[in-house]
Enzyme design. Structure first.
Site, short mmCIF file in Angstrom:
data_model
loop_
_atom_site.label_atom_id
_atom_site.label_comp_id
_atom_site.label_asym_id
_atom_site.label_seq_id
_atom_site.Cartn_x
_atom_site.Cartn_y
_atom_site.Cartn_z
N ASP A 58 8.00 -1.90 1.33
CA ASP A 58 7.13 -1.73 0.21
C ASP A 58 6.42 -3.07 -0.22
O ASP A 58 7.22 -3.98 -0.47
CB ASP A 58 7.99 -1.15 -0.79
CG ASP A 58 7.28 -0.79 -2.22
OD1 ASP A 58 5.81 -0.74 -2.09
OD2 ASP A 58 7.83 -0.36 -3.14
N GLU A 62 3.62 1.71 1.76
CA GLU A 62 5.04 1.84 2.07
C GLU A 62 5.12 2.30 3.50
O GLU A 62 4.55 3.53 3.95
CB GLU A 62 5.61 2.73 0.97
CG GLU A 62 5.63 2.19 -0.36
CD GLU A 62 6.33 3.21 -1.27
OE1 GLU A 62 7.49 3.75 -0.98
OE2 GLU A 62 5.64 3.61 -2.28
MG LIG Z 1 4.52 -0.93 -3.54
#
Ligand SMILES: [Mg+2]
Length: 238
Positions: free
Chosen positions: A4, A107
């Site tokens: 992420d 992501e």
């Molecule tokens: Mg993020």
């Protein structure tokens, strides 16, 4: 592995500006990325850490943000730039596995099952984190586990630039104390229903009898069905 990008919109825009000759790194000043003012009435989409210290939050109007910090710099952001850096990240990750699910623009889930002959998951995560930082100029959080739900939850622990594990034997310690609001994919409308059943933490949910959950949620909406499945994934009935 779940990867992420930390504060993707602001960081990506910041490094794009630097690459194009701007001298100020907008990560280091009070700055926000605002939505298209003509379409979305000027909402804060991302903020620098300094903007955060002024109390500015994502989702509020730019008007409100300016009241909190009159000197705030507002940038429009650009989806083409996000796409470009998202692709760069994806290409780098292809060095490690071809089983990549691009979950959103910032992501990815990586299935590393077949690529762990000579390295541990942690070794690979450390290398990816370092390379992204050095070669692409931004930071990521990485979550490691044996399924997607847990890996996703793990990458959301302390930020930025961190690797976290959440393996089955760590669930009780790291996950059960969290509010069920933190449970990935749990619908907002489901939260009050669980509260009514006295289920407030992820641990409460894991400890709830699966049959009770099936009775309550199993036959109904698709969203609620997930709860029964998660009950197992978050360590129910261990
Ligand atoms: Mg993020």
């Amino acid at each position: 592995m779940h990867i992420d990008v930390n504060n993707a919109f602001l960081s990506w825009y910041a490094i794009w500006r630097l690459k194009n000759g701007e001298e100020i790194d907008i990560r280091e000043i009070p700055a926000i990325i605002g939505g298209d003012q003509s379409k979305r009435a000027g909402i804060v989409l991302a903020k620098s850490n300094i903007a955060k210290q002024f109390g500015i939050v994502t989702g509020e109007t730019i008007f409100q943000a300016k009241k909190k910090c009159p000197n705030i710099k507002v940038f429009q952001g650009d989806y083409r730039i996000y796409r470009e850096y998202s692709d760069k990240l994806y290409k780098l990750l292809l060095d490690y596995t071809d089983k990549i699910e691009r979950y959103s623009i910032d992501e990815c889930f990586l299935d590393m099952t077949e690529y762990l002959m000579n390295f541990t998951l942690m070794d690979i995560a450390k290398e990816i984190k370092k390379r992204v930082n050095e070669e692409l100029g931004f930071t990521v959080n990485i979550g490691l586990s044996s399924n997607k739900l847990l890996a996703k939850m793990a990458s959301d622990f302390e930020k930025p630039n961190k690797i976290h594990t959440l393996f089955i034997d760590e669930i009780k310690e790291k996950m059960w104390p969290l509010s069920i609001r933190n449970l990935f994919m749990l619908g907002k409308k489901t939260v009050p229903k669980l509260y009514n059943m006295n289920i407030r933490t992820i641990g409460d949910l894991a400890k709830t009898d699966i049959n009770l959950l099936i009775n309550k949620f199993g036959k109904h909406r698709k969203n609620d069905m997930g709860i029964c499945k998660w009950n197992r994934q978050i360590g129910g009935n261990i």
